[in-house]
Design a protein around this motif. Structure first.
Motif, short mmCIF file in Angstrom:
data_model
loop_
_atom_site.label_atom_id
_atom_site.label_comp_id
_atom_site.label_asym_id
_atom_site.label_seq_id
_atom_site.Cartn_x
_atom_site.Cartn_y
_atom_site.Cartn_z
N HIS A 109 0.84 -1.21 0.00
CA HIS A 109 0.00 0.00 0.00
C HIS A 109 0.87 1.26 0.00
O HIS A 109 0.60 2.23 -0.71
CB HIS A 109 -0.90 -0.03 1.24
N ARG A 110 1.93 1.20 0.80
CA ARG A 110 2.84 2.35 0.84
C ARG A 110 3.50 2.57 -0.52
O ARG A 110 3.65 3.71 -0.97
CB ARG A 110 3.90 2.08 1.92
N SER A 111 3.90 1.48 -1.18
CA SER A 111 4.52 1.59 -2.50
C SER A 111 3.56 2.22 -3.50
O SER A 111 3.93 3.08 -4.30
CB SER A 111 4.96 0.21 -2.96
N ARG A 112 2.27 1.78 -3.45
CA ARG A 112 1.27 2.38 -4.36
C ARG A 112 1.10 3.87 -4.09
O ARG A 112 0.98 4.67 -5.02
CB ARG A 112 -0.07 1.66 -4.19
N LEU A 113 1.10 4.25 -2.80
CA LEU A 113 0.96 5.67 -2.47
C LEU A 113 2.16 6.49 -2.98
O LEU A 113 2.00 7.60 -3.48
CB LEU A 113 0.84 5.84 -0.94
N GLU A 114 3.36 5.92 -2.86
CA GLU A 114 4.54 6.64 -3.35
C GLU A 114 4.48 6.80 -4.87
O GLU A 114 4.81 7.86 -5.40
CB GLU A 114 5.81 5.88 -2.94
N ARG A 115 4.02 5.74 -5.57
CA ARG A 115 3.88 5.88 -7.03
C ARG A 115 2.84 6.94 -7.39
O ARG A 115 3.02 7.73 -8.32
CB ARG A 115 3.50 4.53 -7.65
N SER A 116 1.72 6.96 -6.63
CA SER A 116 0.68 7.95 -6.87
C SER A 116 1.21 9.36 -6.64
O SER A 116 0.90 10.29 -7.39
CB SER A 116 -0.51 7.66 -5.95
N LEU A 117 2.04 9.51 -5.60
CA LEU A 117 2.61 10.83 -5.30
C LEU A 117 3.55 11.28 -6.40
O LEU A 117 3.53 12.44 -6.81
CB LEU A 117 3.35 10.76 -3.95
N GLN A 118 4.36 10.34 -6.93
CA GLN A 118 5.26 10.67 -8.04
C GLN A 118 4.47 11.11 -9.27
O GLN A 118 4.82 12.06 -9.95
CB GLN A 118 6.13 9.45 -8.39
N LYS A 119 3.36 10.38 -9.54
CA LYS A 119 2.52 10.73 -10.69
C LYS A 119 1.92 12.13 -10.51
O LYS A 119 1.88 12.92 -11.45
CB LYS A 119 1.41 9.69 -10.82
N GLU B 16 -4.08 17.94 -1.65
CA GLU B 16 -3.89 16.51 -1.94
C GLU B 16 -2.54 16.02 -1.44
O GLU B 16 -2.43 14.91 -0.91
CB GLU B 16 -4.02 16.28 -3.45
N VAL B 17 -1.50 16.87 -1.61
CA VAL B 17 -0.17 16.48 -1.11
C VAL B 17 -0.19 16.33 0.40
O VAL B 17 0.38 15.39 0.97
CB VAL B 17 0.89 17.52 -1.55
N THR B 18 -0.90 17.27 1.10
CA THR B 18 -1.00 17.18 2.56
C THR B 18 -1.72 15.90 2.97
O THR B 18 -1.29 15.20 3.91
CB THR B 18 -1.76 18.41 3.10
N ASN B 19 -2.82 15.58 2.26
CA ASN B 19 -3.55 14.34 2.58
C ASN B 19 -2.66 13.11 2.37
O ASN B 19 -2.66 12.18 3.19
CB ASN B 19 -4.80 14.23 1.70
N LEU B 20 -1.89 13.12 1.28
CA LEU B 20 -1.00 11.99 1.02
C LEU B 20 0.09 11.89 2.08
O LEU B 20 0.44 10.80 2.53
CB LEU B 20 -0.36 12.13 -0.37
N GLN B 21 0.60 13.05 2.51
CA GLN B 21 1.62 13.03 3.56
C GLN B 21 1.05 12.49 4.86
O GLN B 21 1.70 11.72 5.57
CB GLN B 21 2.18 14.44 3.78
N ASP B 22 -0.20 12.90 5.19
CA ASP B 22 -0.85 12.36 6.40
C ASP B 22 -1.01 10.85 6.30
O ASP B 22 -0.77 10.11 7.27
CB ASP B 22 -2.22 13.03 6.59
N THR B 23 -1.43 10.39 5.12
CA THR B 23 -1.62 8.95 4.93
C THR B 23 -0.30 8.20 5.08
O THR B 23 -0.23 7.15 5.73
CB THR B 23 -2.20 8.67 3.53
N VAL B 24 0.77 8.76 4.48
CA VAL B 24 2.09 8.12 4.58
C VAL B 24 2.54 8.09 6.03
O VAL B 24 3.09 7.09 6.51
CB VAL B 24 3.11 8.86 3.69
N PHE B 25 2.30 9.19 6.77
CA PHE B 25 2.68 9.22 8.19
C PHE B 25 1.93 8.15 8.98
O PHE B 25 2.52 7.42 9.79
CB PHE B 25 2.37 10.62 8.75
N LYS B 26 0.61 8.04 8.73
CA LYS B 26 -0.18 7.01 9.44
C LYS B 26 0.31 5.61 9.10
O LYS B 26 0.43 4.75 9.97
CB LYS B 26 -1.66 7.15 9.06
N LEU B 27 0.62 5.40 7.82
CA LEU B 27 1.11 4.08 7.42
C LEU B 27 2.46 3.77 8.06
O LEU B 27 2.73 2.64 8.46
CB LEU B 27 1.25 4.02 5.89
#
Length: 192
Positions: free
Chosen positions: A39-49, A139-150
């Motif tokens: 899941h973390r890998s998918r989020l990182e790819r989404s962030l790069q996109k 969206e970047v803030t939301n992704l950062q929050d998600t990555v932090f929680k993960l």
């Protein structure tokens, strides 16, 4: 001795069951950890996109801004050329002075109207850009929050994994102890 032997056998079976239970828990936690990593890998790819799309939007806006500036310069140059032509015509044709003056006023009004439209267009695009940047920042803030929680969940899972591992090692040590006791009992001549 027989009672002690059967008691030790029950303890060994209990320890084996406990070790099996800990092993199953460890396998379940490992599977959960693998899901978290994926899941973390998918989020990182989404962030790069998302970063790539933002960069493309920024480049598109810069290209549009440059084209708009060139169009404005060309429009200004065209207006100046027309104004020069009308001034020359005014000097040459005195009897058409009123008509030329009216055309000049019309051209100035048109130029002002075009400049006003261009200004409104620029303001509109600036507002759209600000809105897009705000949306991207959100969206970047939301992704950062998600990555932090993960990451926090990953830390908790690692901690649980280590605890289960230590418990499994302890159970294995107890099993080894019971095995040695069993072998010692089997070697005693009285029990044979």
């Amino acid at each position: 001795g027989v009672l002690l032997y059967s008691h030790l056998q029950r303890k060994v079976r209990s320890a084996e069951a406990l070790a099996q239970k800990y092993k199953q828990q460890q396998e379940a936690l490992s599977a959960q950890l693998q899901v978290v990593y994926e899941h973390r890998s998918r989020l990182e790819r989404s962030l790069q996109k998302e970063r790539g799309e933002h960069k493309k939007t920024k480049e598109d806006f810069l290209v549009y801004k440059l084209e708009a500036q060139e169009a404005l310069n060309k429009e200004k140059q065209d207006s100046m050329n027309r104004y020069g032509a009308l001034s020359s015509q005014h000097k040459i044709l005195k009897n058409q002075h009123d008509d030329v003056k009216k055309q000049l006023l019309d051209l100035q009004l048109q130029h002002n109207s075009l400049r006003l439209e261009h200004r409104k267009s620029l303001e509109s695009h600036s507002q759209k850009l600000a809105q897009l940047q705000q949306q991207r920042d959100s969206e970047v803030t939301n992704l950062q929050d998600t990555v932090f929680k993960l990451r926090e969940e990953s830390k908790l899972l690692r901690k649980a994994h280590l605890e289960v591992h230590s418990q499994l090692l302890s159970a294995q040590a107890q099993m080894e102890e019971f095995r040695q006791l069993k072998e010692a009992l089997q070697k005693m001549p009285g029990l044979r």
